[in-house]
Design an enzyme around this catalytic site. Structure first.
Site, PDB file in Angstrom:
ATOM      1  N   HIS A  17       0.840  -1.197   0.000  1.00  0.00           N
ATOM      2  CA  HIS A  17       0.000   0.000   0.000  1.00  0.00           C
ATOM      3  C   HIS A  17       0.874   1.246   0.000  1.00  0.00           C
ATOM      4  O   HIS A  17       1.601   1.490   0.962  1.00  0.00           O
ATOM      5  CB  HIS A  17      -0.918  -0.026   1.226  1.00  0.00           C
ATOM      6  CG  HIS A  17      -1.888   1.096   1.275  1.00  0.00           C
ATOM      7  ND1 HIS A  17      -1.955   1.962   2.339  1.00  0.00           N
ATOM      8  CD2 HIS A  17      -2.838   1.495   0.402  1.00  0.00           C
ATOM      9  CE1 HIS A  17      -2.896   2.844   2.115  1.00  0.00           C
ATOM     10  NE2 HIS A  17      -3.455   2.586   0.950  1.00  0.00           N
ATOM     11  N   GLU A  44       0.183  -0.665  -4.746  1.00  0.00           N
ATOM     12  CA  GLU A  44      -0.923   0.275  -4.961  1.00  0.00           C
ATOM     13  C   GLU A  44      -0.338   1.652  -4.735  1.00  0.00           C
ATOM     14  O   GLU A  44       0.454   1.853  -3.819  1.00  0.00           O
ATOM     15  CB  GLU A  44      -2.046   0.001  -3.968  1.00  0.00           C
ATOM     16  CG  GLU A  44      -3.200   0.990  -4.017  1.00  0.00           C
ATOM     17  CD  GLU A  44      -2.980   2.267  -3.201  1.00  0.00           C
ATOM     18  OE1 GLU A  44      -3.705   3.251  -3.439  1.00  0.00           O
ATOM     19  OE2 GLU A  44      -2.093   2.301  -2.330  1.00  0.00           O
ATOM     20  N   ASP A  46      -1.186   6.180  -5.630  1.00  0.00           N
ATOM     21  CA  ASP A  46      -2.177   7.195  -5.980  1.00  0.00           C
ATOM     22  C   ASP A  46      -1.625   8.137  -7.038  1.00  0.00           C
ATOM     23  O   ASP A  46      -0.446   8.471  -7.012  1.00  0.00           O
ATOM     24  CB  ASP A  46      -2.522   7.997  -4.725  1.00  0.00           C
ATOM     25  CG  ASP A  46      -2.839   7.079  -3.557  1.00  0.00           C
ATOM     26  OD1 ASP A  46      -3.961   6.570  -3.517  1.00  0.00           O
ATOM     27  OD2 ASP A  46      -1.955   6.864  -2.704  1.00  0.00           O
ATOM     28  N   HIS A  59      -0.589  11.020  -2.864  1.00  0.00           N
ATOM     29  CA  HIS A  59      -1.900  10.716  -2.294  1.00  0.00           C
ATOM     30  C   HIS A  59      -2.755  11.960  -2.072  1.00  0.00           C
ATOM     31  O   HIS A  59      -3.911  12.004  -2.484  1.00  0.00           O
ATOM     32  CB  HIS A  59      -1.734   9.966  -0.964  1.00  0.00           C
ATOM     33  CG  HIS A  59      -3.024   9.617  -0.315  1.00  0.00           C
ATOM     34  ND1 HIS A  59      -3.655  10.468   0.567  1.00  0.00           N
ATOM     35  CD2 HIS A  59      -3.810   8.521  -0.431  1.00  0.00           C
ATOM     36  CE1 HIS A  59      -4.787   9.907   0.962  1.00  0.00           C
ATOM     37  NE2 HIS A  59      -4.898   8.723   0.379  1.00  0.00           N
ATOM     38  N   GLU A 117      -4.403   4.020  -8.288  1.00  0.00           N
ATOM     39  CA  GLU A 117      -5.612   4.625  -7.729  1.00  0.00           C
ATOM     40  C   GLU A 117      -5.776   6.049  -8.246  1.00  0.00           C
ATOM     41  O   GLU A 117      -4.924   6.909  -8.035  1.00  0.00           O
ATOM     42  CB  GLU A 117      -5.583   4.633  -6.199  1.00  0.00           C
ATOM     43  CG  GLU A 117      -6.885   5.165  -5.625  1.00  0.00           C
ATOM     44  CD  GLU A 117      -6.938   5.182  -4.114  1.00  0.00           C
ATOM     45  OE1 GLU A 117      -7.670   6.042  -3.575  1.00  0.00           O
ATOM     46  OE2 GLU A 117      -6.261   4.350  -3.474  1.00  0.00           O
TER      47      GLU A 117
END
Length: 176
Positions: A17, A44, A46, A59, A117
């Site tokens: 993450h 993962e 962003d 993020h 994401e």
């Protein structure tokens, strides 16, 4: 075929993450390399558009929490954002830089996977990908880097998931 859809993938998959954010600055190339070194099958992270139109990996809406800079990502160019430290000498990377840095990685013989994401439905841009939406710009980078088979798109924004379908109908996507 997209590797995310491969039924022979190990279960469960280990996905870092924001990279290995517990051990290294989140959403940096160093954090992603560390996640891979720790045995993750993928990461993962962003993405957002900065003012100059590049897709960057970050993020928050603002730089304040994850860098030594301040200000909103959408109000700053990539050159301005690059002036700030994201921790331990890392810089905020572009999506293309992440793909380039991890292109040749694999875990258990499988190509390293990328869960991209989509952080908003921003459509502003002054350059880079012109007036493309975040979704169109991300799909363009993924295509240019030849990573369609190693990516899944995700978002908490249902509109972003619907929008990415227009640009990448064959890439798996998930609503968070």
């Amino acid at each position: 075929m997209n590797y995310w859809l491969n039924s022979s993938l190990p279960k469960p998959l280990v996905i870092g993450h924001r990279g290995a954010k517990a051990h290294y600055p989140e959403n940096t190339i160093g954090a992603m390399r560390l996640a891979h070194a720790q045995g993750a099958h993928g990461v993962e992270f962003d993405v957002r558009l900065c003012k100059s139109g590049e897709v960057i990996v970050i993020h928050d809406l603002a730089l304040d929490r994850t860098t030594n800079g301040t200000g909103n990502v959408c109000d700053l160019t990539l050159d301005q954002i690059r002036q700030f430290d994201a921790g331990q000498g890392e810089r905020v990377p572009t999506l293309a830089e992440v793909f380039e840095a991890l292109r040749d990685t694999s875990t258990a013989g499988l190509p390293f996977l990328f869960n991209v994401e989509l952080k908003s439905n921003e459509s502003q841009a002054d350059g880079g990908y012109g007036e493309l939406s975040l979704e169109a710009a991300v799909a363009a980078v993924v295509r240019e880097c030849g990573m369609e088979n190693r990516v899944v798109y995700s978002s908490f924004n249902a509109n972003a998931i619907r929008e990415i379908l227009k640009y990448a109908p064959d890439v798996p996507r998930g609503f968070l």
